[in-house]
Design a protein around this motif. Structure first.
Motif, short mmCIF file in Angstrom:
data_model
loop_
_atom_site.label_atom_id
_atom_site.label_comp_id
_atom_site.label_asym_id
_atom_site.label_seq_id
_atom_site.Cartn_x
_atom_site.Cartn_y
_atom_site.Cartn_z
N ASP A 181 0.68 -1.17 0.02
CA ASP A 181 -0.11 -0.07 -0.19
C ASP A 181 0.98 1.18 -0.05
O ASP A 181 0.26 2.37 -0.20
CB ASP A 181 -0.99 0.00 1.31
CG ASP A 181 -2.12 -1.11 1.13
OD1 ASP A 181 -2.47 -1.35 -0.20
OD2 ASP A 181 -2.53 -1.44 2.06
N GLY A 212 -10.71 0.78 -2.57
CA GLY A 212 -10.48 -0.55 -2.25
C GLY A 212 -9.77 -0.92 -0.73
O GLY A 212 -10.36 -0.30 0.16
N ASP A 213 -9.02 -1.87 -0.50
CA ASP A 213 -8.46 -2.34 0.82
C ASP A 213 -7.83 -1.16 1.45
O ASP A 213 -8.13 -1.29 2.70
CB ASP A 213 -7.72 -3.49 0.66
CG ASP A 213 -8.51 -4.83 -0.04
OD1 ASP A 213 -9.62 -5.02 0.17
OD2 ASP A 213 -7.89 -5.56 -0.63
N LEU A 214 -7.29 -0.47 0.77
CA LEU A 214 -6.33 0.68 1.33
C LEU A 214 -7.28 1.61 1.90
O LEU A 214 -7.21 2.33 3.11
CB LEU A 214 -5.51 1.33 0.34
CG LEU A 214 -4.74 2.54 0.93
CD1 LEU A 214 -3.95 2.38 2.14
CD2 LEU A 214 -3.90 3.07 0.09
N GLN A 215 -8.47 1.91 1.47
CA GLN A 215 -9.37 2.85 1.86
C GLN A 215 -10.28 2.46 3.13
O GLN A 215 -10.26 3.01 4.29
CB GLN A 215 -10.55 3.32 0.73
CG GLN A 215 -11.58 4.27 1.13
CD GLN A 215 -12.55 4.48 0.08
OE1 GLN A 215 -13.15 3.60 -0.40
NE2 GLN A 215 -12.80 5.76 0.03
N LYS A 216 -10.39 0.98 3.08
CA LYS A 216 -10.84 0.18 4.19
C LYS A 216 -10.07 0.20 5.47
O LYS A 216 -10.38 0.55 6.61
CB LYS A 216 -11.58 -1.14 3.87
CG LYS A 216 -12.40 -1.42 2.82
CD LYS A 216 -12.60 -2.90 2.70
CE LYS A 216 -13.84 -3.03 1.54
NZ LYS A 216 -13.98 -4.29 1.09
N ARG A 217 -8.71 0.08 5.25
CA ARG A 217 -7.95 0.06 6.11
C ARG A 217 -7.66 1.75 6.89
O ARG A 217 -7.50 1.80 7.92
CB ARG A 217 -6.46 -0.42 5.72
CG ARG A 217 -6.16 -2.05 5.78
CD ARG A 217 -4.99 -2.46 5.47
NE ARG A 217 -4.59 -2.29 3.91
CZ ARG A 217 -4.81 -3.39 3.26
NH1 ARG A 217 -5.25 -4.40 4.06
NH2 ARG A 217 -4.47 -3.25 1.93
#
Length: 335
Positions: free
Chosen positions: A46, A180-185
């Motif tokens: 990321d 995506g996943d980075l936004q969720k994290r």
């Protein structure tokens, strides 16, 4: 028009310009410092996209810090000497952090995969050291630039909490700029950082009125207490709203992704307004007012003429950069 008529108002004008420059710096460089701090918990995959989200902006954001210090030097030279003398060590540490961060940002772009881990750590360390030193300086300033044990301990606590605030606004920026996943994290990072930022806001809000009898009187006399009540109430509302909003992010259609950043900006603006009200008209708490520290009016007029040219250029460039590089961060490229 007789220019001398402006002389009594010049210290207020420059204090306002300096305050605005500091506030803009805290918001803008705060988010890219926060992104650097979040390198500590971000997966390796990321980090390139995190860098891409701040790449076009981070260097220009620091312009506001240079502007604020420049105004302090030329408009309030007496205060500049007093403040930097008292905060010499944390200022030096901050500059080391900023230099390390800038070097890491550039060297990381040229490093191969075997070396990139080193510059990732330097970038994180530079961001963390810069944030901690700025928080310590804020704590020291709130307590009147004291250097006793209590003041040092308070400065360390504020340093941790301001760092959390930077991490929170950095996560808010990633919510807006990534997907995506980075936004969720980033949503999870902001939820955790926001708790510590809230603690810091409460500590500073409670400590500031007790920094001096004058400040206590300004906050708790009538009718001032009624007029100032919206500041803490609105701040508390924004914290509660952000915690509530984050529970529903990220949204499937990416709606409201900018809301956390706007909310954090609002919190910082309200906090700054409270501090400005508390310490006015002092530029060095309880020691030197803006009128006592101001340079000669003739000098201020010349500096003001230059500021009226330079500041609009900085604002125009900043707006232009954020418009050109708007939208989601894409794959990091250097060609």
């Amino acid at each position: 028009m007789d220019i001398s008529l402006l002389y009594p108002y010049l210290p207020v004008v420059f204090a306002a310009l300096m305050g605005i420059a500091i506030l803009v710096y805290v918001v803008l460089d705060g988010f890219d410092l926060g992104v650097g701090i979040l390198f500590a918990v971000a997966p390796a995959d990321d980090r390139d996209r995190m860098i891409a989200s701040i790449g076009p902006f981070w260097d220009a954001n620091e312009t506001w810090l240079v502007l604020a210090i420049g105004i302090l030097l030329v408009a309030f030279p007496i205060a500049h000497g007093q403040i930097l003398t008292a905060l010499y060590l944390p200022v030096a540490v901050m500059l080391i952090g900023l230099i390390a961060r800038g070097v890491a940002f550039e060297f990381r772009a040229k490093a191969n995969d075997d070396e990139k881990w080193l510059w990732n750590r330097v970038f994180f360390a530079g961001s963390l050291v810069t944030a901690l030193s700025q928080g310590y300086m804020l704590g020291a300033y709130v307590l009147g630039l004291r250097s006793d044990v209590i003041a040092v301990q308070f400065g360390l606590v504020v340093a941790l909490c301001l760092t959390a605030g930077y991490a929170a606004i950095g996560a808010a920026w990633l919510i807006y700029k990534t997907e995506g996943d980075l936004q969720k994290r980033a949503v999870g990072w902001m939820q955790r950082a926001l708790l510590l930022a809230l603690v810091g806001m409460i500590i500073i809000s409670l400590a500031t009125p007790f920094a001096s009898p004058r400040i206590f009187y300004r906050w708790f006399s009538v009718p001032e207490i009624l007029a100032l009540a919206p500041l803490p109430l609105m701040t508390g509302f924004l914290f509660a709203f952000l915690f509530w909003q984050l529970a529903f992010l990220p949204d499937r259609n990416d709606r409201f992704s900018l809301v956390p950043f706007i909310g954090m900006t609002g919190i910082m603006v309200l906090g700054f307004a409270g501090l400005a009200y508390s310490f006015y008209p002092y530029v060095v708490p309880e020691k030197t007012t803006i009128y006592e520290a101001a340079a000669a009016p003739e000098s201020l007029i010349i500096v003001l003429a230059g500021a009226l040219v330079v500041i609009p250029v900085i604002v125009a460039y900043s707006i232009f950069a954020y418009r050109v590089f708007g939208g989601k961060a894409t794959e990091l490229r250097y060609d």
